[in-house]
Design an enzyme around this catalytic site. Structure first.
Site, PDB file in Angstrom:
ATOM      1  N   ASP A   1     -23.981-118.192  12.700  1.00  0.00           N
ATOM      2  CA  ASP A   1     -24.102-119.833  12.938  1.00  0.00           C
ATOM      3  C   ASP A   1     -25.651-120.026  12.822  1.00  0.00           C
ATOM      4  O   ASP A   1     -25.720-121.111  12.391  1.00  0.00           O
ATOM      5  CB  ASP A   1     -23.237-120.040  13.950  1.00  0.00           C
ATOM      6  CG  ASP A   1     -22.068-119.996  13.868  1.00  0.00           C
ATOM      7  OD1 ASP A   1     -21.216-119.948  13.003  1.00  0.00           O
ATOM      8  OD2 ASP A   1     -21.211-120.028  15.112  1.00  0.00           O
TER       9      ASP A   1
ATOM     10  N   THR B   1     -18.268-126.705  20.689  1.00  0.00           N
ATOM     11  CA  THR B   1     -18.237-125.164  20.908  1.00  0.00           C
ATOM     12  C   THR B   1     -19.302-124.426  21.222  1.00  0.00           C
ATOM     13  O   THR B   1     -19.376-123.343  21.631  1.00  0.00           O
ATOM     14  CB  THR B   1     -17.104-124.425  19.929  1.00  0.00           C
ATOM     15  OG1 THR B   1     -17.808-124.488  18.591  1.00  0.00           O
ATOM     16  CG2 THR B   1     -15.753-124.979  19.913  1.00  0.00           C
ATOM     17  N   ALA B   2     -20.344-125.219  21.141  1.00  0.00           N
ATOM     18  CA  ALA B   2     -21.668-124.636  21.315  1.00  0.00           C
ATOM     19  C   ALA B   2     -22.306-124.785  22.677  1.00  0.00           C
ATOM     20  O   ALA B   2     -21.496-124.380  23.611  1.00  0.00           O
ATOM     21  CB  ALA B   2     -22.460-125.286  20.160  1.00  0.00           C
TER      22      ALA B   2
ATOM     23  N   ASN C   1     -24.741-129.818  15.492  1.00  0.00           N
ATOM     24  CA  ASN C   1     -24.130-129.489  16.880  1.00  0.00           C
ATOM     25  C   ASN C   1     -24.469-130.506  17.844  1.00  0.00           C
ATOM     26  O   ASN C   1     -23.500-130.917  18.518  1.00  0.00           O
ATOM     27  CB  ASN C   1     -24.487-128.063  17.349  1.00  0.00           C
ATOM     28  CG  ASN C   1     -23.885-127.068  16.690  1.00  0.00           C
ATOM     29  OD1 ASN C   1     -22.629-127.109  16.183  1.00  0.00           O
ATOM     30  ND2 ASN C   1     -24.496-125.816  16.699  1.00  0.00           N
ATOM     31  N   GLU C   2     -25.741-130.512  18.510  1.00  0.00           N
ATOM     32  CA  GLU C   2     -26.120-131.581  19.368  1.00  0.00           C
ATOM     33  C   GLU C   2     -27.434-131.878  19.555  1.00  0.00           C
ATOM     34  O   GLU C   2     -28.344-131.242  18.893  1.00  0.00           O
ATOM     35  CB  GLU C   2     -25.691-130.625  20.573  1.00  0.00           C
ATOM     36  CG  GLU C   2     -26.385-129.531  21.498  1.00  0.00           C
ATOM     37  CD  GLU C   2     -26.371-128.322  20.506  1.00  0.00           C
ATOM     38  OE1 GLU C   2     -27.639-127.759  20.279  1.00  0.00           O
ATOM     39  OE2 GLU C   2     -25.270-127.982  20.453  1.00  0.00           O
TER      40      GLU C   2
ATOM     41  N   ASN D   1     -22.410-127.535  24.588  1.00  0.00           N
ATOM     42  CA  ASN D   1     -21.600-128.143  25.249  1.00  0.00           C
ATOM     43  C   ASN D   1     -20.671-127.566  25.980  1.00  0.00           C
ATOM     44  O   ASN D   1     -20.151-127.853  27.104  1.00  0.00           O
ATOM     45  CB  ASN D   1     -20.863-129.209  24.068  1.00  0.00           C
ATOM     46  CG  ASN D   1     -19.865-129.822  24.718  1.00  0.00           C
ATOM     47  OD1 ASN D   1     -20.054-131.028  25.439  1.00  0.00           O
ATOM     48  ND2 ASN D   1     -18.568-129.552  24.601  1.00  0.00           N
TER      49      ASN D   1
END
Length: 267
Positions: free
Chosen positions: A55, A167-168, A128-129, A170
């Site tokens: 990833d 799913t990371a 992702n974030e 977080n």
């Protein structure tokens, strides 16, 4: 009886590989097999990025090509330790070649977050974030959503994630894992501090993807902004706006995609 073979949709492709020997070997074999199919390898003018690694490699591929996202798509080949975004393993290169000979792919789009500040001209993007964080200094921050005051939070910061990023980090913050196809944002506090004179929500807050999150506070100058695998300092910054951008990552799906199967492989 002679069976007719479906015409392969030819692609101009490039490969971004994790820099270990095994990933390089997989990349060389992948390039050779794709070229045998009729695809053209081109490092400057391409339609498809084949990311070989995990990833992290895929995130690096995306950030390297932010200016091309409107007309390229991505496929992940897994050789790393975590491959939630990848569709094939290093032992499935021949299966990938088989799949591209069968049908055209489906394109799945994942929106990117963006964040910026009036004190800093640059706009940053994340799949992702976005994290406003400090492990050395407790941060005291005010959070507004669509211009309305939401909460005052004290702790190590906040994390705003997309559905893809649920799913990371977080998830490590005890945030909710969001099913694919749902366009939402999620706000989690990072190590919040609560006592009798102060407390915040302390639960993940899931909101519509078109919400705009404003973070204000003099303590921002003491923090860093993490976005995916990257970070930037916030010196001189007193407010940050986080929202969904108009940029999308396009994932090319050449095989049936099961989000539930990926979740089960994750844990």
């Amino acid at each position: 009886m002679v069976l007719s073979e479906r015409k392969v949709v030819l692609m101009r492709f490039t490969i971004i590989s994790r820099p270990d020997d095994h990933s390089k070997e997989v990349s060389d074999y992948l390039r050779r097999r794709c070229e045998e199919t009729g695809w053209k390898f081109d490092e400057s003018d391409f339609e498809l990025v084949l990311s070989v690694g995990g990833d992290g490699t895929l995130l690096r591929s995306i950030h390297e090509h932010l200016d091309k996202l409107d007309h390229i798509s991505f496929v992940g080949i897994h050789t790393g330790t975590l491959g939630f975004f990848t569709d094939y393993t290093d032992k499935e290169i021949d299966a990938f070649i088989y799949d591209i000979r069968q049908d055209e792919c489906n394109i799945e789009k994942a929106p990117l977050l963006k964040f910026s500040s009036p004190q800093k001209e640059e706009i940053f993007y994340a799949l992702n974030e976005v994290r406003i964080e400090s492990l050395l200094k407790t941060l005291s921050l005010d959070v507004y959503i669509d211009g309305e005051f939401f909460e005052h939070t004290t702790g190590s910061g906040i994390c705003v994630s997309t559905q893809a990023g649920s799913t990371a980090i977080n998830r490590a913050l005890q945030g909710a894992v969001i099913d694919s196809g749902l366009n939402v944002l999620q706000l989690c506090e990072i190590m919040p501090i609560a006592h009798k004179s102060h407390h915040s929500l302390r639960s993940p807050y899931i909101m519509k993807s078109d919400r705009k999150i404003l973070v204000k506070g003099e303590d921002l100058s003491l923090a860093h902004a993490g976005y995916d695998h990257l970070e930037t300092d916030l010196n001189g910054i007193s407010e940050i706006m986080i929202s969904t951008s108009d940029k999308y990552v396009r994932f090319a799906r050449y095989r049936k995609y099961s989000y539930l199967k990926r979740l089960k492989n994750l844990y």
